[in-house]
Design a protein around this motif. Structure first.
Motif, PDB file in Angstrom:
ATOM      1  N   MET A 339     -37.302 -80.376-100.230  1.00 37.58           N
ATOM      2  CA  MET A 339     -37.252 -81.704-100.835  1.00 37.58           C
ATOM      3  C   MET A 339     -36.579 -82.710 -99.914  1.00 37.58           C
ATOM      4  SD  MET A 339     -38.873 -81.835-103.610  1.00 37.58           S
ATOM      5  CE  MET A 339     -38.293 -83.483-104.036  1.00 37.58           C
ATOM      6  N   THR A 340     -35.546 -82.265 -99.220  1.00 40.24           N
ATOM      7  CA  THR A 340     -34.867 -83.152 -98.276  1.00 40.24           C
ATOM      8  C   THR A 340     -35.821 -83.612 -97.188  1.00 40.24           C
ATOM      9  OG1 THR A 340     -32.761 -82.014 -98.678  1.00 40.24           O
ATOM     10  CG2 THR A 340     -32.919 -83.358 -96.686  1.00 40.24           C
ATOM     11  N   ILE A 341     -36.597 -82.697 -96.660  1.00 36.52           N
ATOM     12  CA  ILE A 341     -37.556 -83.039 -95.607  1.00 36.52           C
ATOM     13  C   ILE A 341     -38.636 -83.971 -96.142  1.00 36.52           C
ATOM     14  CG2 ILE A 341     -39.329 -82.104 -94.074  1.00 36.52           C
ATOM     15  CD1 ILE A 341     -37.605 -79.559 -93.863  1.00 36.52           C
ATOM     16  N   ILE A 342     -39.144 -83.689 -97.340  1.00 40.01           N
ATOM     17  CA  ILE A 342     -40.203 -84.516 -97.931  1.00 40.01           C
ATOM     18  C   ILE A 342     -39.722 -85.954 -98.142  1.00 40.01           C
ATOM     19  CG2 ILE A 342     -41.557 -84.892-100.033  1.00 40.01           C
ATOM     20  CD1 ILE A 342     -41.800 -81.838-100.262  1.00 40.01           C
ATOM     21  N   ILE A 343     -38.520 -86.089 -98.705  1.00 39.35           N
ATOM     22  CA  ILE A 343     -38.000 -87.433 -98.974  1.00 39.35           C
ATOM     23  C   ILE A 343     -37.688 -88.168 -97.670  1.00 39.35           C
ATOM     24  CG2 ILE A 343     -36.127 -88.745-100.052  1.00 39.35           C
ATOM     25  CD1 ILE A 343     -35.979 -86.508-102.156  1.00 39.35           C
ATOM     26  N   ALA A 344     -37.182 -87.445 -96.665  1.00 39.95           N
ATOM     27  CA  ALA A 344     -36.920 -88.067 -95.369  1.00 39.95           C
ATOM     28  C   ALA A 344     -38.221 -88.582 -94.754  1.00 39.95           C
ATOM     29  CB  ALA A 344     -36.238 -87.072 -94.435  1.00 39.95           C
ATOM     30  N   VAL A 345     -39.289 -87.791 -94.869  1.00 38.81           N
ATOM     31  CA  VAL A 345     -40.598 -88.218 -94.359  1.00 38.81           C
ATOM     32  C   VAL A 345     -41.087 -89.447 -95.130  1.00 38.81           C
ATOM     33  CG1 VAL A 345     -43.031 -87.558 -94.151  1.00 38.81           C
ATOM     34  CG2 VAL A 345     -41.232 -85.944 -93.494  1.00 38.81           C
ATOM     35  N   PHE A 346     -40.815 -89.477 -96.449  1.00 39.33           N
ATOM     36  CA  PHE A 346     -41.190 -90.637 -97.255  1.00 39.33           C
ATOM     37  C   PHE A 346     -40.569 -91.910 -96.694  1.00 39.33           C
ATOM     38  CE2 PHE A 346     -39.265 -93.466-100.445  1.00 39.33           C
ATOM     39  CZ  PHE A 346     -40.402 -94.099-100.922  1.00 39.33           C
ATOM     40  N   TYR A 347     -39.283 -91.863 -96.356  1.00 42.60           N
ATOM     41  CA  TYR A 347     -38.622 -93.066 -95.838  1.00 42.60           C
ATOM     42  C   TYR A 347     -39.206 -93.491 -94.490  1.00 42.60           C
ATOM     43  CZ  TYR A 347     -35.131 -93.442 -99.492  1.00 42.60           C
ATOM     44  OH  TYR A 347     -34.519 -93.652-100.700  1.00 42.60           O
ATOM     45  N   ILE A 348     -39.604 -92.528 -93.702  1.00 39.39           N
ATOM     46  CA  ILE A 348     -40.225 -92.865 -92.417  1.00 39.39           C
ATOM     47  C   ILE A 348     -41.580 -93.527 -92.638  1.00 39.39           C
ATOM     48  CG2 ILE A 348     -41.179 -91.906 -90.287  1.00 39.39           C
ATOM     49  CD1 ILE A 348     -39.043 -89.677 -90.508  1.00 39.39           C
ATOM     50  N   ILE A 349     -42.378 -92.945 -93.561  1.00 36.18           N
ATOM     51  CA  ILE A 349     -43.723 -93.472 -93.806  1.00 36.18           C
ATOM     52  C   ILE A 349     -43.674 -94.841 -94.483  1.00 36.18           C
ATOM     53  CG2 ILE A 349     -45.853 -93.105 -95.124  1.00 36.18           C
ATOM     54  CD1 ILE A 349     -45.515 -90.117 -94.631  1.00 36.18           C
ATOM     55  N   GLU A 350     -42.787 -94.989 -95.492  1.00 35.53           N
ATOM     56  CA  GLU A 350     -42.733 -96.284 -96.167  1.00 35.53           C
ATOM     57  C   GLU A 350     -42.252 -97.378 -95.219  1.00 35.53           C
ATOM     58  OE1 GLU A 350     -40.035 -98.237 -96.987  1.00 35.53           O
ATOM     59  OE2 GLU A 350     -38.482 -96.913 -96.171  1.00 35.53           O
TER      60      GLU A 350
END
Length: 375
Positions: A339-350
């Motif tokens: 989940m940490t990795i997924i959310i971190a990727v979300f911030y990069i993509i957004e």
């Protein structure tokens, strides 16, 4: 070596672990509130961010022994204000949290920062969620950023306390030389303790907020470091902390401000000429001339020393345990790691798609709630 280790601990906790995990597991679950009611979302998220901002203050004061002294006027409850301050070091804004904590207004503060800071994992993401203003120092672009952000904060009637450093950068030998070269070219006085302010952004903000009836005052804050200064992040790493930080506050009600652009420019430059003289005396006396310390007896909105200390210790206990717990879960629980990795990727993509959470917030607001009431 001990000092360096102490500084390294501060950096790890302040600028990475607490802000990184706090953004992912405390702030991110609040994002859906954007779609329900932007004003509620801002109120909730701002309170969480203010709670994190007490953590650096706690470490500086309780662990590293930094003393904060306040003189001058108070910041009134719920006041919509523009805070202008000299920029002695790159980390003045962090020390200002100690001042605002004692006024109870940390949750209303929005800082104007350079755009390169917004994509730093952890603190940069938290500042995006906090709806801070990121500028590029090119007025043709910054004007659009100011307009968009101020329109939004005004449309949701946010009682903003906006922090602006009119000097644009911190005081160093290099920036002092550049400022004095500018002064020589335009027949202005040379300064030793401040830089000549840039007035374009200041004037724009005052005129914009005054037109929207969302400005009550300007708080002119002067910061001084009588015994050592934390100039930049490298000093933080090395554990070189100032022994004392002094803030002198002067409140200027809106009715006392001039009305024209030229007069506002002159008003700002006059304040900086006064700061130069004020700071010259400060570094001779090691304190500001006004010795009336702001305390609980002078302002009901000001926290007593015992209250401040209790809040700071609670902050250390909460964030210290929170970081230890999250590090443990990251190692022992694959779901948390994923989940940490997924959310971190979300911030990069957004960041790539929207330009930052703050821009996504504004775009969603405009799409869901319609046009802004004023431009």
């Amino acid at each position: 070596m001990a000092e360096k280790l102490a500084g390294w601990d501060a950096v790890c906790f302040l600028m990475f672990f607490s802000s990184f995990f706090g953004t992912i597991y405390i702030l991110t679950p609040m994002l859906p509130l954007m779609l329900i009611r932007p004003k509620w979302y801002r109120a909730v998220v701002d309170q969480f961010i203010a709670w994190w901002e007490t953590f650096p203050v706690a470490l500086l004061e309780l662990v590293y022994g930094v003393r904060v002294r306040l003189t001058g006027d108070v910041i009134r409850p719920g006041e919509r204000t523009l805070i202008i301050m000299n920029h002695r070091s790159r980390l003045d804004w962090m020390f200002l949290w100690a001042c605002l904590l004692r006024r109870g207004h940390l949750s209303k503060e929005k800082i104007i920062l350079k755009t390169s800071l917004k994509n730093i994992p952890g603190p940069g993401w938290a500042m995006q969620v906090g709806c801070f203003l990121f500028i590029k120092r090119r007025w043709d672009e910054d004007e659009k950023i100011f307009k968009r952000m101020l329109n939004y904060l005004t449309s949701i009637r946010h009682a903003t306390q906006l922090l602006l450093f009119p000097e644009g950068t911190d005081l160093t030998e290099y920036t002092r030389k550049r400022s004095n070269d500018y002064a020589k070219e335009y027949n202005l006085p040379k300064y030793n303790y401040v830089l000549h302010p840039r007035t374009t952004g200041f004037v724009y903000i005052v005129e914009k907020l005054r037109k929207a009836k969302q400005l009550d005052s300007i708080h002119d804050i002067t910061v001084g470091y009588p015994a050592g200064v934390l100039q930049n992040e490298m000093d933080l790493f090395a554990g070189r902390f100032p022994k004392e930080v002094h803030f002198h506050i002067r409140r200027h009600p809106l009715r006392t401000l001039p009305n024209t652009t030229g007069q506002l420019e002159l008003w700002c430059t006059t304040r900086w000429a006064e700061k130069e003289l004020q700071l010259k005396e400060f570094y001779q006396r090691k304190r500001f001339k006004d010795l009336n310390l702001v305390d609980g007896r002078k302002s009901a909105n000001h926290l007593r020393k015992e209250q401040v200390k209790a809040i700071l210790w609670l902050s250390i206990l909460f964030w210290g345990n929170f970081v230890v717990m999250m590090l443990y879960l990251m190692v022992t629980n694959f779901f948390i790691l994923k989940m940490t990795i997924i959310i971190a990727v979300f911030y990069i993509i957004e960041g790539l798609i929207f330009g930052g959470v703050e821009d996504m917030e504004i775009k969603l607001h405009n799409a869901v709630w319609g046009k802004l009431p004023w431009k």
